[in-house]
Design a protein around this motif. Sequence first.
Motif, PDB file in Angstrom:
ATOM      1  N   ILE A   1      37.545  20.586  40.756  1.00  0.00           N
ATOM      2  CA  ILE A   1      37.312  19.368  39.992  1.00  0.00           C
ATOM      3  C   ILE A   1      37.481  18.130  40.849  1.00  0.00           C
ATOM      4  O   ILE A   1      37.136  17.033  40.432  1.00  0.00           O
ATOM      5  CB  ILE A   1      38.204  19.282  38.720  1.00  0.00           C
TER       6      ILE A   1
ATOM      7  N   ARG B   1      41.385  25.333  41.470  1.00  0.00           N
ATOM      8  CA  ARG B   1      40.804  24.523  40.410  1.00  0.00           C
ATOM      9  C   ARG B   1      40.854  23.037  40.778  1.00  0.00           C
ATOM     10  O   ARG B   1      39.915  22.290  40.507  1.00  0.00           O
ATOM     11  CB  ARG B   1      41.555  24.785  39.099  1.00  0.00           C
TER      12      ARG B   1
ATOM     13  N   LYS C   1      55.607  18.361  34.990  1.00  0.00           N
ATOM     14  CA  LYS C   1      55.242  17.974  33.632  1.00  0.00           C
ATOM     15  C   LYS C   1      53.732  18.141  33.431  1.00  0.00           C
ATOM     16  O   LYS C   1      53.267  18.672  32.436  1.00  0.00           O
ATOM     17  CB  LYS C   1      55.676  16.534  33.377  1.00  0.00           C
TER      18      LYS C   1
ATOM     19  N   ARG D   1      47.967  23.323  27.128  1.00  0.00           N
ATOM     20  CA  ARG D   1      46.823  22.743  26.430  1.00  0.00           C
ATOM     21  C   ARG D   1      45.591  23.632  26.586  1.00  0.00           C
ATOM     22  O   ARG D   1      44.619  23.504  25.877  1.00  0.00           O
ATOM     23  CB  ARG D   1      46.551  21.362  27.023  1.00  0.00           C
TER      24      ARG D   1
ATOM     25  N   TYR E   1      42.382  13.812  35.415  1.00  0.00           N
ATOM     26  CA  TYR E   1      42.441  15.141  34.825  1.00  0.00           C
ATOM     27  C   TYR E   1      41.855  15.102  33.416  1.00  0.00           C
ATOM     28  O   TYR E   1      42.370  14.423  32.542  1.00  0.00           O
ATOM     29  CB  TYR E   1      43.879  15.647  34.792  1.00  0.00           C
TER      30      TYR E   1
ATOM     31  N   GLU F   1      48.761  10.027  29.741  1.00  0.00           N
ATOM     32  CA  GLU F   1      49.356  11.051  30.611  1.00  0.00           C
ATOM     33  C   GLU F   1      48.823  10.946  32.036  1.00  0.00           C
ATOM     34  O   GLU F   1      49.564  11.148  33.003  1.00  0.00           O
ATOM     35  CB  GLU F   1      49.076  12.454  30.057  1.00  0.00           C
TER      36      GLU F   1
ATOM     37  N   THR G   1      40.214  16.732  42.126  1.00  0.00           N
ATOM     38  CA  THR G   1      41.463  15.971  42.062  1.00  0.00           C
ATOM     39  C   THR G   1      42.342  16.210  43.284  1.00  0.00           C
ATOM     40  O   THR G   1      43.251  15.426  43.537  1.00  0.00           O
ATOM     41  CB  THR G   1      42.244  16.350  40.799  1.00  0.00           C
TER      42      THR G   1
ATOM     43  N   LEU H   1      51.829  20.619  30.835  1.00  0.00           N
ATOM     44  CA  LEU H   1      50.911  20.053  29.842  1.00  0.00           C
ATOM     45  C   LEU H   1      49.572  20.766  29.910  1.00  0.00           C
ATOM     46  O   LEU H   1      48.984  21.148  28.895  1.00  0.00           O
ATOM     47  CB  LEU H   1      50.699  18.563  30.115  1.00  0.00           C
ATOM     48  N   GLN H   2      49.080  20.946  31.155  1.00  0.00           N
ATOM     49  CA  GLN H   2      47.761  21.567  31.322  1.00  0.00           C
ATOM     50  C   GLN H   2      47.768  23.030  30.889  1.00  0.00           C
ATOM     51  O   GLN H   2      46.827  23.497  30.259  1.00  0.00           O
ATOM     52  CB  GLN H   2      47.301  21.450  32.775  1.00  0.00           C
TER      53      GLN H   2
ATOM     54  N   ASP I   1      41.878  17.294  31.141  1.00  0.00           N
ATOM     55  CA  ASP I   1      42.662  17.906  30.069  1.00  0.00           C
ATOM     56  C   ASP I   1      44.000  17.198  29.843  1.00  0.00           C
ATOM     57  O   ASP I   1      44.869  17.729  29.165  1.00  0.00           O
ATOM     58  CB  ASP I   1      42.876  19.402  30.338  1.00  0.00           C
ATOM     59  N   LEU I   2      44.147  16.007  30.420  1.00  0.00           N
ATOM     60  CA  LEU I   2      45.307  15.180  30.096  1.00  0.00           C
ATOM     61  C   LEU I   2      44.809  13.958  29.330  1.00  0.00           C
ATOM     62  O   LEU I   2      43.652  13.561  29.467  1.00  0.00           O
ATOM     63  CB  LEU I   2      46.043  14.737  31.359  1.00  0.00           C
ATOM     64  N   THR I   3      45.696  13.340  28.565  1.00  0.00           N
ATOM     65  CA  THR I   3      45.283  12.153  27.817  1.00  0.00           C
ATOM     66  C   THR I   3      45.265  10.944  28.756  1.00  0.00           C
ATOM     67  O   THR I   3      45.715  11.016  29.896  1.00  0.00           O
ATOM     68  CB  THR I   3      46.244  11.849  26.656  1.00  0.00           C
TER      69      THR I   3
END
Lengths: 247, 374
Positions: B208, B204, B9, B17, A90, A97, B210, B13-14, A92-94
């Motif tokens: 991408i 989405r 989680k 952010r 991902y 993360e 995933t 976060l996404q 947009d995750l670090t």
Amino acid sequence: MTDPAIFTKDLTRTFGAFTAVENISFDVKKGEIFGFLGANGAGKTTAMKMLTGLLAPSSGEASVNGFDVYTESEEIKKSIGYMSQKFSLYDDLTVSENIEFYGGVYGLPTKALKQKIEEILYTIKLTEVKDALVVSLPLGWKQKLAFSVSILHNPSVVFLDEPTGGVDPVTRRQFWERIYEAADKGITVFVTTHYMDEAEYCDRVSIMVDGKIEALDSPENLKRSFSTDSIEDVFIRLARGAKRSDT
Amino acid sequence: MKPLRFLLKKEFLQIFRNKGMLPIIFVMPVIQLLLLSFAATYELKQVRFGLVDFDQSYASRKLVSKLQSTGYFKLESEGFTMEQALNHLDAGTIKMILQIPPDFDKKLNTGEASPVQILIDAVDGSTAGLIQSYTASIIADFNRERMSEVMIVSNAPRKATALKIIPVNWYNPDLDYITYMVPGILVVLVSMIGLFLSGMNVVREYEIGTIEQLNVAPLQKSHFMIGKLLPFWLIGMFDLCIGLALARFGFHIPFLGSLFTILVIAGIYLIVVQALGLFISTITHTQQQAMFIAWFIMVVFILMGGLFTPIESMPKWAQDLTLVNPVAYFIEIMRMVLLKGAGWKEVYKMVLILVTMGFGLMALSINRYKKTSA
């Protein structure tokens, strides 16, 4: 003799009138690095999707770690790792993360997960950028990270679909060092690639043309039987006859 | 349950952010409520009209000033000829022409019927209807006043007193348009969030790539679904609370029914629209496709959901279509509970329908979402 890590017999997949994969049969031994070569459109990704439980086969037999692809795909999923051609992290995750997320999805216990994150960051030397978003990393770093994530739950087989596309030879060499390390730990590696120098790193390679496996042996034996000194020549000779190459 | 925790989680976060997401969550509800409630109004204000007065009498001037004094009409210019007035109507500078015949005053004084002509620009049918009924009631008013004057002066024999209707408006005594609109607009708000965000989020993952990584993981379908739905369900409920607070304290909408009832039903309704969004995500593979389909469905649902035009005035076939429109049910429930103080007894049938829709759509989309493609 123990069961092979991957076993297929006459595995076939059709899409309407088009046969993407036609009667392929092969074994991959435990701990082996198995190169799965073929031109674009030869059917490599389709074959790999069947083995990872993403796509149902049309006919034939296949098992991974002794689990049947038709009936035990959830068992297969627990025991394999997968790094796809499309990017699997991902953006947009670090960095940490991403590791934490996939570790959590594979059900690693909290404490082990924390340790694992530190361990991975240390081995692939990304500790300093652990809080950076993945989108900001160079491609080669992302690939290293994606590979580490794909084996973080200690799978017995890992499937790598063109893992080193688009990076320089040095970065590719470093990536293969990681693959060797994983193989040393007993993980069976099933890898597709377009780079013929990478094929030389494999214990055995198969070459797919138009949905069929046309050759399967160790790189040395292949070169000997085709009387050339590179896998590239073997590949070109076999792939030249391909009907559905896109070049 | 553990993998679910990590999925949630990751989603949060996404979401937090994503710089485009925060304004959608926090600013959109406020803007939507303010804009639609104040701007999208059906009340007439300052309709421009032209006057063709062939009588030029006391009575004709009185009628015109009565029209103007209500605030609904504004005299564009006096002394039009009929031809000039029609030109203005054609050009759209005026919406109505009032033509007063030469013997208007005389006829009135002798107690004869005295017609006036009203020409209305009916391009926008509903506005034309409003102009007509406003004008008619102002003229009727004028007529009553005249009658009483005439009767006092002339001592003419009293005609049989006509039945007089004095309307009392229940539930919205001042016929306040905002009171009527706000509950419905809250529904639109919740629907947008439910339908667009969660479905778009799944697509989405396809875009991408995933999704493949998740599909090869030993992840339960139900965990994946809850991980996708719950965050946006919470956001939807949060936005509804902002909207309700604004409605209560900003617009002074009466909250006759129980807030708890509203929240429970909103929770159910959100699941229905989210399931629909999820279903859309299983039949599309790009965010663009999903957005287009969701948008199409939403427009039809809202226009046919009784927000702007009453369902009762739709043709029969369209009324039948609203039976499968969750937006129509929730708008109806919102208005009933907030404005009329309805409780479970009055709304439970509609709630049951929503629950059924929710289960149906959810089953359908879970069934369609397959980790293995056939």
